[in-house]
Motif scaffolding. Structure first.
Motif, mmCIF file in Angstrom:
data_model
loop_
_atom_site.group_PDB
_atom_site.id
_atom_site.type_symbol
_atom_site.label_atom_id
_atom_site.label_comp_id
_atom_site.label_asym_id
_atom_site.label_seq_id
_atom_site.Cartn_x
_atom_site.Cartn_y
_atom_site.Cartn_z
ATOM 1 N N GLU A 150 0.805 -1.219 0.000
ATOM 2 C CA GLU A 150 0.000 0.000 0.000
ATOM 3 C C GLU A 150 0.844 1.278 0.000
ATOM 4 O O GLU A 150 0.319 2.375 -0.054
ATOM 5 C CB GLU A 150 -0.918 0.010 1.223
ATOM 6 N N VAL A 151 2.160 1.153 0.090
ATOM 7 C CA VAL A 151 3.039 2.322 0.152
ATOM 8 C C VAL A 151 3.261 2.854 -1.263
ATOM 9 O O VAL A 151 3.677 2.115 -2.149
ATOM 10 C CB VAL A 151 4.386 1.973 0.802
ATOM 11 N N PRO A 152 2.987 4.146 -1.490
ATOM 12 C CA PRO A 152 3.163 4.717 -2.836
ATOM 13 C C PRO A 152 4.639 4.792 -3.234
ATOM 14 O O PRO A 152 5.537 4.786 -2.393
ATOM 15 C CB PRO A 152 2.588 6.129 -2.712
ATOM 16 N N ASP A 153 4.865 4.859 -4.534
ATOM 17 C CA ASP A 153 6.213 5.039 -5.064
ATOM 18 C C ASP A 153 6.627 6.497 -4.954
ATOM 19 O O ASP A 153 5.799 7.408 -5.065
ATOM 20 C CB ASP A 153 6.279 4.644 -6.545
ATOM 21 N N LEU A 154 7.896 6.704 -4.759
ATOM 22 C CA LEU A 154 8.484 8.036 -4.827
ATOM 23 C C LEU A 154 9.436 8.017 -6.014
ATOM 24 O O LEU A 154 10.230 7.086 -6.160
ATOM 25 C CB LEU A 154 9.257 8.376 -3.550
ATOM 26 N N THR A 155 9.318 9.010 -6.868
ATOM 27 C CA THR A 155 10.171 9.097 -8.044
ATOM 28 C C THR A 155 11.164 10.232 -7.845
ATOM 29 O O THR A 155 10.777 11.336 -7.463
ATOM 30 C CB THR A 155 9.329 9.356 -9.307
ATOM 31 N N ILE A 156 12.425 9.934 -8.076
ATOM 32 C CA ILE A 156 13.445 10.974 -8.041
ATOM 33 C C ILE A 156 14.199 10.931 -9.363
ATOM 34 O O ILE A 156 14.208 9.916 -10.064
ATOM 35 C CB ILE A 156 14.415 10.811 -6.850
ATOM 36 N N CYS B 30 12.601 4.924 -8.999
ATOM 37 C CA CYS B 30 11.369 4.796 -8.207
ATOM 38 C C CYS B 30 11.609 3.791 -7.075
ATOM 39 O O CYS B 30 12.259 2.766 -7.273
ATOM 40 C CB CYS B 30 10.211 4.302 -9.064
ATOM 41 N N PHE B 31 11.062 4.115 -5.912
ATOM 42 C CA PHE B 31 11.119 3.190 -4.794
ATOM 43 C C PHE B 31 9.967 3.513 -3.850
ATOM 44 O O PHE B 31 9.383 4.594 -3.905
ATOM 45 C CB PHE B 31 12.471 3.241 -4.066
#
Length: 169
Positions: free
Chosen positions: A4-10, A25-26
């Protein structure tokens, strides 16, 4: 479990060795997002048999290496862990039975303001011990406004007595 944890894009604007920017992405939980969940699994070394405890999941905090010091193996066939809520306003001591896959909350503490810490030194191992022979638990708490030790019955979770007293930690 990071389902359920959203992805973070850097974006790596200047990759090592040059070339075009790269996107990474992670899973990363931000305020308001669900936290990743820790699920305990016991593995019997000789047989390889696994027992999972999905009903006793605990949120993984940003200081997750600290979480590893909050679980331990007790007397044969049991394990213990301390579960905090997201804001550390509640703490539970949970006993897991490796044979049956069951678990039970033995001690629960909650505060209305501030947070619970089970050791006066931040990021230290909680001052909680399960005493197998006497079937008792020593629990550190600041419930009276000072940091003291309390003795609980491990079978019932009933407070037996306060071990230390005074205007000191």
């Amino acid at each position: 479990d990071e389902t359920e944890v959203p992805d973070l894009t850097i974006v790596e604007h200047v990759p090592r060795g040059g070339g075009r920017p790269r996107q990474h992405c992670f899973k990363y939980s931000m305020p308001g997002d669900p936290l990743p969940l820790l699920t305990f699994i016991a593995i019997h070394v000789a047989t390889g048999e696994m027992v999972s405890f999905p009903q006793w999941q605990a949120p993984v905090m940003t200081y997750s290496p600290f979480c590893l010091r909050m679980a331990w193996v007790g007397e044969e066939g049991t394990g213990w862990f301390i579960r905090f809520d997201r804001y550390r306003r509640s703490a539970e001591l949970v006993q897991l039975d490796f044979g049956t896959g069951a678990g039970r909350c033995v001690i629960a503490e909650r505060v209305e303001s501030g947070y619970i810490d089970l050791n006066p030194m931040y990021f230290r191992t909680p001052n909680v011990r399960a005493l197998a022979r006497s079937r008792e638990i020593i629990w550190f708490s600041e419930c009276d406004g000072r940091g003291h030790f309390y003795l609980y019955d491990a079978d019932t979770g009933r407070l037996k007595n306060q071990i230390t007293r005074g205007e000191w930690i």
